[in-house]
Design an enzyme around this catalytic site. Structure first.
Site, mmCIF file in Angstrom:
data_model
loop_
_atom_site.group_PDB
_atom_site.id
_atom_site.type_symbol
_atom_site.label_atom_id
_atom_site.label_comp_id
_atom_site.label_asym_id
_atom_site.label_seq_id
_atom_site.Cartn_x
_atom_site.Cartn_y
_atom_site.Cartn_z
ATOM 1 N N SER A 111 0.989 -1.040 0.100
ATOM 2 C CA SER A 111 -0.114 0.024 -0.034
ATOM 3 C C SER A 111 0.850 1.290 0.164
ATOM 4 C CB SER A 111 -0.837 0.038 1.401
ATOM 5 O OG SER A 111 0.020 0.687 2.295
ATOM 6 N N LYS A 112 0.139 2.498 -0.017
ATOM 7 C CA LYS A 112 0.995 3.738 -0.155
ATOM 8 C C LYS A 112 1.874 3.699 1.108
ATOM 9 C CE LYS A 112 -1.600 6.834 -2.540
ATOM 10 N NZ LYS A 112 -2.974 6.900 -2.798
#
Ligand code: GLU
Length: 491
Positions: A250-251
């Protein structure tokens, strides 16, 4: 039609990449696209691009454009499409009518909120028992959701090409799941699980290769296929992509969209090679694969079940490799936008006249820097000293226990040596010969006493390539200027 033709037609491999254009193009989706592409090409089949834009609120044309541009950038070319689900509403309506007429689906007029609160209703909805005509009448005044009549306690199984047999019980599917929104008697907006089944059938998809997060959707899709008597495609669910801490990528782990990697200066060939290894490996030590080779070697049997770790250092390694393979002209062309962005060259580089650096100058710099280069982003920082006078603190010039006085003497010795050379002789080989001879005269024969202050004076950097190469590229006049500036700094 001959029997062979029928056989061939049946065996024809057709895969699809079916992104929802609801956000930046995630690395995981690129992997799905790539594996579908490789699989189709390997078997001389067709690869289809289908934009799943049924979520009107979240789908945006700019995301679709981004996906298309990135696929082209990566050289992942599709044979058909892009089809858009938003342009195929008539097709879905036809199948929805069939499901409704056959009693496999029904109109439900409960609000979403109501259904969420009354979870039991997903199984025992009173609309399910009403005659279709009554519900159709009501639809003229009120919108509805078309829901599938999930049969109770039914085993649904499929053989996943990566994970083997997978079984579900229909009771675990959350009841009568939604197929479409019916805004009015002739306006149906399909939802994912339904649209995907219709499209995979209509487009003759033989293999559905997609992320593991879709395993739980598969039994619903199979139920719809069975109700419509459609053939079941083969399924292959790809492992999750994980960050280095083994949690879902994820980010938090850094950039996750492919355009961000493009902006950072990763090459498409490196991206493709790296992404191919996110869950697949050739079963040998070979790591460098171009697209052709990937097509040849790709095999779903070599796709792992467990999560695939996204390791940026590995990507850097691939990218460094591919940067070294580029013809120098090509490398320079690709570096230019980054150098413009970093303010080192003009947007009209290489300008024909004026003091602008030349194409040859740029190429020499890149050739020098390339062995250590991992990506083009940030390259400006590493080579800015070739374009402007470096700024640095005098203490950078200090080698070991040298005093400022020692350093001034050292720089002056370099200066004399350089000054005696002609412009024509001013090349790496001669510089190395002359300056090394000079350096050996230093205290304890410590060459650093001559070479460190000189290199630091030229670059203003703690780390850089060696002084001889840099001197040659900067040229005699510019080099003298920089050494003189360093001496002034210390005085
Ligand atoms: N539109 C779906 C997605 O982006 C595709 C799922 C599928 O491949 O069936 O996740």
């Amino acid at each position: 039609m001959s029997i062979f033709k029928i056989f061939f037609k049946k065996e024809k491999i057709r895969t699809r990449f079916a992104p929802s254009p609801t956000g930046p193009f995630h690395i995981g989706s690129v992997r799905t696209a790539l594996f579908n592409f490789l699989f189709a090409k390997k078997f001389k089949g067709k690869f289809i691009l289908r934009i799943e834009d049924t979520d009107l609120e979240r789908s945006r044309p700019e995301y679709e454009k981004g996906i298309i541009e990135s696929l082209k950038w990566l050289n992942i070319h599709w044979d058909e499409g892009p089809y858009r689900q938003s342009e195929r509403l008539g097709t879905y309506a036809k199948y929805l009518k069939k499901l409704l007429d056959n009693g496999d689906a029904f109109y439900c007029f409960h609000s979403k909120k109501f259904l969420e609160e009354e979870a039991g209703l997903a199984h025992h909805c009173e609309f399910k028992k009403l005659p279709l005509e009554d519900l159709e009448k009501r639809l003229k005044k009120e919108s509805a959701v078309i829901r599938f009549k999930t049969p109770p306690d039914l085993e649904i199984a499929f053989t996943d090409l990566i994970r083997g047999k997978i079984r579900f019980n229909s009771d675990a599917l959350g009841g009568d799941f939604s197929l479409a929104k019916a805004e009015s008697p002739d306006k149906f907006l399909p939802l994912y699980n339904f649209a995907v089944v219709i499209d995979d059938f209509e487009m003759g998809i033989s293999h559905v290769i997609r992320g593991e997060d879709h395993i739980s959707n598969t039994p619903k899709q199979i139920l719809i296929q069975q109700a419509l008597k459609l053939p079941m495609p083969k399924y292959a669910h790809l492992p999750l992509i994980l960050g280095p801490d083994k949690s879902k990528l994820s980010k938090r782990h850094g950039a996750v969209s492919v355009d961000e990697y493009g902006e950072m200066g990763y090459l498409p060939a490196a991206m493709v090679n790296f992404i191919a290894f996110l869950g697949w490996n050739p079963g040998t030590d070979k790591e460098i694969f171009n697209l052709e080779e990937l097509i040849k070697e790709f095999d779903l049997n070599n796709v792992q079940k467990g999560g695939a770790i996204f390791n940026v250092e590995k990507l850097d390694w691939f990218n460094g490799y591919y940067l070294k393979q580029l013809p120098l002209d090509e490398l320079a062309k690709r570096a230019i936008p980054f150098l413009i962005k970093d303010g080192l060259i003009d947007s009209n580089f290489p300008a024909k006249s004026g003091p602008a650096p030349s194409w040859e100058y740029l190429k020499k710099i890149l050739e020098l820097e390339r062995p250590r280069l991992k990506k083009l982003g940030g390259i400006g920082e590493r080579i800015s000293y070739f374009f402007k006078i470096p700024k640095y603190e005098p203490k950078l010039l200090i080698w070991r226990d040298m005093s400022f006085k020692d350093i001034i003497a050292s720089l002056k010795a370099s200066l004399v040596a350089i000054d005696q050379m002609s412009d024509a002789d001013f090349n790496q080989k001669n510089l190395e010969r002359i300056l090394l001879k000079e350096a050996e005269k230093a205290k304890n024969k410590d060459k650093g006493r001559l070479l460190w202050p000189l290199r630091a004076a030229l670059t203003g950097l703690e780390a850089s390539p060696g002084p001889f190469e840099i001197l040659e590229i900067l040229g005699r006049k510019e080099s003298i200027k920089r050494v003189e500036t360093a001496i002034k700094k210390l005085a």
